[in-house]
Scaffold this motif. Sequence first.
Motif, PDB file in Angstrom:
ATOM      1  N   LEU A 289      33.062   2.523  59.629  1.00 52.60           N
ATOM      2  CA  LEU A 289      34.066   3.695  59.098  1.00 52.60           C
ATOM      3  C   LEU A 289      33.453   4.924  59.754  1.00 52.60           C
ATOM      4  CD1 LEU A 289      34.065   1.477  56.868  1.00 52.60           C
ATOM      5  CD2 LEU A 289      34.457   3.505  55.315  1.00 52.60           C
ATOM      6  N   LYS A 290      34.492   5.741  60.683  1.00 51.96           N
ATOM      7  CA  LYS A 290      34.122   7.055  61.270  1.00 51.96           C
ATOM      8  C   LYS A 290      35.206   7.967  60.420  1.00 51.96           C
ATOM      9  CE  LYS A 290      32.832   5.064  65.880  1.00 51.96           C
ATOM     10  NZ  LYS A 290      33.167   4.859  67.403  1.00 51.96           N
ATOM     11  N   SER A 291      34.392   9.151  60.122  1.00 59.07           N
ATOM     12  CA  SER A 291      35.115  10.078  59.369  1.00 59.07           C
ATOM     13  C   SER A 291      34.650  11.494  60.100  1.00 59.07           C
ATOM     14  CB  SER A 291      34.716  10.071  57.908  1.00 59.07           C
ATOM     15  OG  SER A 291      33.441  10.483  57.697  1.00 59.07           O
ATOM     16  N   THR A 292      35.836  12.082  60.147  1.00 64.24           N
ATOM     17  CA  THR A 292      35.597  13.602  60.634  1.00 64.24           C
ATOM     18  C   THR A 292      36.182  14.401  59.698  1.00 64.24           C
ATOM     19  OG1 THR A 292      35.409  12.966  62.907  1.00 64.24           O
ATOM     20  CG2 THR A 292      35.885  15.218  62.559  1.00 64.24           C
TER      21      THR A 292
ATOM     22  N   ARG B 126      27.554   6.681  52.868  1.00 68.31           N
ATOM     23  CA  ARG B 126      27.697   7.169  54.135  1.00 68.31           C
ATOM     24  C   ARG B 126      29.381   7.062  54.801  1.00 68.31           C
ATOM     25  NH1 ARG B 126      22.806   4.549  55.655  1.00 68.31           N
ATOM     26  NH2 ARG B 126      24.043   3.755  57.420  1.00 68.31           N
ATOM     27  N   GLY B 127      30.274   6.436  53.787  1.00 70.99           N
ATOM     28  CA  GLY B 127      31.463   6.169  54.415  1.00 70.99           C
ATOM     29  C   GLY B 127      32.380   5.633  53.203  1.00 70.99           C
ATOM     30  N   SER B 128      33.584   6.144  53.131  1.00 73.15           N
ATOM     31  CA  SER B 128      34.458   5.669  52.167  1.00 73.15           C
ATOM     32  C   SER B 128      35.930   5.812  52.380  1.00 73.15           C
ATOM     33  CB  SER B 128      34.287   6.422  50.747  1.00 73.15           C
ATOM     34  OG  SER B 128      35.115   5.747  49.571  1.00 73.15           O
ATOM     35  N   ALA B 129      36.589   4.572  52.381  1.00 71.20           N
ATOM     36  CA  ALA B 129      38.375   4.632  52.601  1.00 71.20           C
ATOM     37  C   ALA B 129      38.850   3.917  51.409  1.00 71.20           C
ATOM     38  CB  ALA B 129      38.227   3.618  53.767  1.00 71.20           C
ATOM     39  N   TRP B 130      40.257   4.383  51.162  1.00 72.80           N
ATOM     40  CA  TRP B 130      41.063   3.391  50.376  1.00 72.80           C
ATOM     41  C   TRP B 130      42.019   2.670  51.205  1.00 72.80           C
ATOM     42  CZ3 TRP B 130      42.565   6.564  45.662  1.00 72.80           C
ATOM     43  CH2 TRP B 130      43.110   5.681  44.447  1.00 72.80           C
TER      44      TRP B 130
ATOM     45  N   GLY C  57      22.468  -2.206  51.664  1.00 69.56           N
ATOM     46  CA  GLY C  57      22.776  -1.956  53.189  1.00 69.56           C
ATOM     47  C   GLY C  57      24.083  -2.606  53.393  1.00 69.56           C
ATOM     48  N   LYS C  58      25.001  -2.661  52.495  1.00 69.84           N
ATOM     49  CA  LYS C  58      26.358  -3.073  52.719  1.00 69.84           C
ATOM     50  C   LYS C  58      27.428  -2.214  52.337  1.00 69.84           C
ATOM     51  CE  LYS C  58      25.124  -8.140  52.467  1.00 69.84           C
ATOM     52  NZ  LYS C  58      25.198  -9.397  51.677  1.00 69.84           N
ATOM     53  N   ILE C  59      28.550  -2.277  52.798  1.00 75.26           N
ATOM     54  CA  ILE C  59      29.884  -1.726  52.400  1.00 75.26           C
ATOM     55  C   ILE C  59      30.563  -2.460  51.067  1.00 75.26           C
ATOM     56  CG2 ILE C  59      31.932  -0.999  52.765  1.00 75.26           C
ATOM     57  CD1 ILE C  59      31.162  -0.387  55.798  1.00 75.26           C
ATOM     58  N   VAL C  60      30.767  -2.052  50.123  1.00 79.50           N
ATOM     59  CA  VAL C  60      31.358  -2.706  48.906  1.00 79.50           C
ATOM     60  C   VAL C  60      32.692  -2.529  49.120  1.00 79.50           C
ATOM     61  CG1 VAL C  60      29.077  -3.122  47.374  1.00 79.50           C
ATOM     62  CG2 VAL C  60      30.784  -1.087  47.202  1.00 79.50           C
ATOM     63  N   ALA C  61      33.841  -3.460  48.631  1.00 76.33           N
ATOM     64  CA  ALA C  61      35.132  -3.471  48.396  1.00 76.33           C
ATOM     65  C   ALA C  61      35.321  -3.587  47.041  1.00 76.33           C
ATOM     66  CB  ALA C  61      35.732  -4.330  49.377  1.00 76.33           C
ATOM     67  N   LEU C  62      35.968  -2.567  46.132  1.00 72.86           N
ATOM     68  CA  LEU C  62      36.127  -2.700  44.655  1.00 72.86           C
ATOM     69  C   LEU C  62      37.500  -2.323  44.333  1.00 72.86           C
ATOM     70  CD1 LEU C  62      35.778   0.203  43.743  1.00 72.86           C
ATOM     71  CD2 LEU C  62      33.244  -0.299  43.964  1.00 72.86           C
ATOM     72  N   LEU C  63      37.992  -2.699  43.361  1.00 70.36           N
ATOM     73  CA  LEU C  63      39.028  -2.436  42.919  1.00 70.36           C
ATOM     74  C   LEU C  63      39.457  -1.361  41.862  1.00 70.36           C
ATOM     75  CD1 LEU C  63      40.385  -6.304  41.933  1.00 70.36           C
ATOM     76  CD2 LEU C  63      41.307  -4.688  43.852  1.00 70.36           C
TER      77      LEU C  63
ATOM     78  N   ASN D 143      27.148   3.167  40.040  1.00 72.98           N
ATOM     79  CA  ASN D 143      26.803   1.663  40.040  1.00 72.98           C
ATOM     80  C   ASN D 143      26.533   1.110  41.782  1.00 72.98           C
ATOM     81  OD1 ASN D 143      25.895  -0.762  38.470  1.00 72.98           O
ATOM     82  ND2 ASN D 143      28.225  -1.525  38.554  1.00 72.98           N
ATOM     83  N   ALA D 144      27.302   1.457  42.539  1.00 78.15           N
ATOM     84  CA  ALA D 144      27.532   0.827  43.896  1.00 78.15           C
ATOM     85  C   ALA D 144      26.008   1.405  44.410  1.00 78.15           C
ATOM     86  CB  ALA D 144      28.564   1.325  44.803  1.00 78.15           C
ATOM     87  N   VAL D 145      25.794   2.755  44.045  1.00 81.44           N
ATOM     88  CA  VAL D 145      24.358   3.217  44.732  1.00 81.44           C
ATOM     89  C   VAL D 145      23.052   2.375  44.185  1.00 81.44           C
ATOM     90  CG1 VAL D 145      22.997   5.173  44.902  1.00 81.44           C
ATOM     91  CG2 VAL D 145      25.319   5.369  45.294  1.00 81.44           C
ATOM     92  N   ALA D 146      23.082   2.309  42.917  1.00 80.67           N
ATOM     93  CA  ALA D 146      22.119   1.532  41.815  1.00 80.67           C
ATOM     94  C   ALA D 146      22.025   0.283  42.766  1.00 80.67           C
ATOM     95  CB  ALA D 146      22.422   1.386  40.569  1.00 80.67           C
ATOM     96  N   HIS D 147      22.930  -0.503  43.333  1.00 83.48           N
ATOM     97  CA  HIS D 147      22.897  -1.783  43.810  1.00 83.48           C
ATOM     98  C   HIS D 147      22.592  -1.855  45.333  1.00 83.48           C
ATOM     99  CE1 HIS D 147      24.439  -3.043  40.042  1.00 83.48           C
ATOM    100  NE2 HIS D 147      23.886  -4.069  40.322  1.00 83.48           N
ATOM    101  N   GLY D 148      22.449  -0.678  45.772  1.00 83.04           N
ATOM    102  CA  GLY D 148      22.100  -0.406  47.277  1.00 83.04           C
ATOM    103  C   GLY D 148      23.265  -0.316  48.369  1.00 83.04           C
ATOM    104  N   ALA D 149      24.294   0.011  47.874  1.00 76.99           N
ATOM    105  CA  ALA D 149      25.600  -0.130  48.637  1.00 76.99           C
ATOM    106  C   ALA D 149      25.313   1.410  49.705  1.00 76.99           C
ATOM    107  CB  ALA D 149      26.649   0.048  48.250  1.00 76.99           C
ATOM    108  N   ILE D 150      26.106   1.158  50.885  1.00 75.68           N
ATOM    109  CA  ILE D 150      25.844   2.359  51.876  1.00 75.68           C
ATOM    110  C   ILE D 150      27.425   2.728  52.090  1.00 75.68           C
ATOM    111  CG2 ILE D 150      23.617   2.039  52.722  1.00 75.68           C
ATOM    112  CD1 ILE D 150      24.925   0.755  54.944  1.00 75.68           C
ATOM    113  N   GLY D 151      28.440   2.272  51.626  1.00 74.76           N
ATOM    114  CA  GLY D 151      29.801   2.495  52.118  1.00 74.76           C
ATOM    115  C   GLY D 151      30.858   1.956  50.999  1.00 74.76           C
ATOM    116  N   VAL D 152      32.135   2.339  50.895  1.00 72.52           N
ATOM    117  CA  VAL D 152      32.753   1.920  49.724  1.00 72.52           C
ATOM    118  C   VAL D 152      34.238   1.921  50.364  1.00 72.52           C
ATOM    119  CG1 VAL D 152      34.099   2.324  47.404  1.00 72.52           C
ATOM    120  CG2 VAL D 152      31.343   2.942  47.895  1.00 72.52           C
ATOM    121  N   PHE D 153      34.938   0.577  50.048  1.00 73.17           N
ATOM    122  CA  PHE D 153      36.468   0.312  50.412  1.00 73.17           C
ATOM    123  C   PHE D 153      37.001   0.341  48.817  1.00 73.17           C
ATOM    124  CE2 PHE D 153      35.530  -1.554  54.563  1.00 73.17           C
ATOM    125  CZ  PHE D 153      36.131  -0.727  55.258  1.00 73.17           C
ATOM    126  N   ILE D 154      38.022   1.111  48.583  1.00 67.66           N
ATOM    127  CA  ILE D 154      38.635   1.098  47.435  1.00 67.66           C
ATOM    128  C   ILE D 154      39.982   0.328  47.598  1.00 67.66           C
ATOM    129  CG2 ILE D 154      39.888   2.404  45.732  1.00 67.66           C
ATOM    130  CD1 ILE D 154      37.631   4.701  45.892  1.00 67.66           C
TER     131      ILE D 154
END
Length: 555
Positions: free
Chosen positions: A301-304, A257-261, A175-181, A205-216
């Motif tokens: 994170l709001k994306s359009t 449900r959201g991803s940003a760099w 249920g969290k947003i993961v930040a990864l390198l 891997n992020a999905v398998a661990h339950g993440a719902i968003g990603v920061f790169i």
Amino acid sequence: MHRPVSRPLWTAAALFTLACGAAAQPPAVNPQITDAAVTDQAMALIRPEVIGAHMRFLADDLLEGRGTGTRGYDIAAQYVATQLEAAGLEPAGAGGTYFQPVPFRRSVAEEKECSVTLQRQGSKADLRYGVDYIMRVDSLLPESAEVTAPVAFVGFGVTAPELNYDDYAGVDVRGKIVALLTDAPAAFPHNQRAYYSSTRLKGENAVAHGAIGVFIISNRDDRKSFPWSQVVRHAKTGGMRWVDAAGKPDEVWGEIRGSAWLSEQGAAALFQGAPKTIDQALDDADASKPQGFDLPVRATLKSTARHTRVDSPNVAAVLRGSDPRLRDQYVVYTGHLDHVGVSDPVDGDSINNGAFDNASGIAALIEAAKAFVSLPTAPRRSILFVAVTGEEKGLRGSDYFAQHPTVPRERIVANVNLDMFVMPFPLKDVVAFGAEHSSLGPVVEAAAKRVGFTLSPDPAPEEVIFIRSDQYSFVRQGVPAVFITHGAQSADPKIDGPARIVEWMRTRYHRPKDDMDQPMHLESGVKFARLNFLIGYDVAQADQPPTWNPGDFFG
């Protein structure tokens, strides 16, 4: 720069095609001479002026950088199909044509309607688009999407049990947003580092661990080779995913449900009040230490985005093999025909012509095909030539072909990929990515020696180039593959080759200056085409198909 069109484009293309076809008529070949002499005569047809002519057409401003799904790309595809047809190759696309349509969904962020907000201890901060972050819009999400959740940092986002490494150990990201390198630990063996650097694998891997968003967040090596200004320019062209028969895009996950760099500044803002600063986290990443911990922040994170359907074809043609036992097996040559198209201007020029990247590879592919056709007897196995779309969008066209080949997948025995041969000076060496993984290694070594190239090791393993070009789409399907690219040693002792290559990457890579006005040693391009011809010829003639080396990681 743009220039006016003085005559209809189809007329120019037709005249150019006729000219090249007339210039490349093969001489008569004596079928009684030795195999080496036969291939020598075939390779003699590959000439610098013809390599340059193909590149000049494909890199012309009229094609506007050959962006995937654009009219300029379609013109380039017609040109390549015409060249292969004129050479005498049979169509190998869909429905008896030279084209394999690839359906894409293109997603472009509406920048003014996107936002990233960080909330901590009753305060909030809005990040700035293009300065602190860019939105990575997902073609599976609706045009407007939003996610709010706590954030956890997970290092490289890698779980590699066989290496006793797990960035997710000790942190619950459900249920969290993961930040990864970006990329993977430098201490990993070369093969595993390439494999675990895959964005696809990180997403899974992020999905398998339950993440719902990603920061790169770019690691330090990527900041040098692909600076933030380039990230922003590239993002403006949008992302693409091919879609299956049911309309579902590839390499997307409904859970995300959201991803940003994030830029360096954006990452520093995210890490405020964290157990480590971003610099300390990068230090530990440089030391290949697993790390995962919660950050004291919630992010929204709001994306359009604007989604559109785009069709862009692969071009495919085949030379049928001569051996009744082996002709149903295929050696596949690939090279990407697309480039990054039109983008924000650099010094007043907005067209990224893509002369070296990858008009050079396509020119070599066409001329290698003509050399094969000139042989008195076709090779024992069939040779399939595929100019692919969407490489610059993440190897999309080659991935589509590898998963939906126009010949039986189990009959593809090898892939030889031709991509971005940078030749600003007379080259002395090449790098053979993937050759060490299979029995293709000795084939490549012998062919390089014959044409006069030395083989050099990967000069930048931190950039994991093995997974960044189209051969990796075939490797993922179990096909031994090799990708030959330029080295950095100059045959002219007065030229500092490594410095020139670094300068090219800094000033011309994915920029408008990768055009036909730059220094260009076409004789090196001829050797490159001949080298790739020999590799495919030897594979096509061998009694047994290539095999993975025993115990090889990719095999």
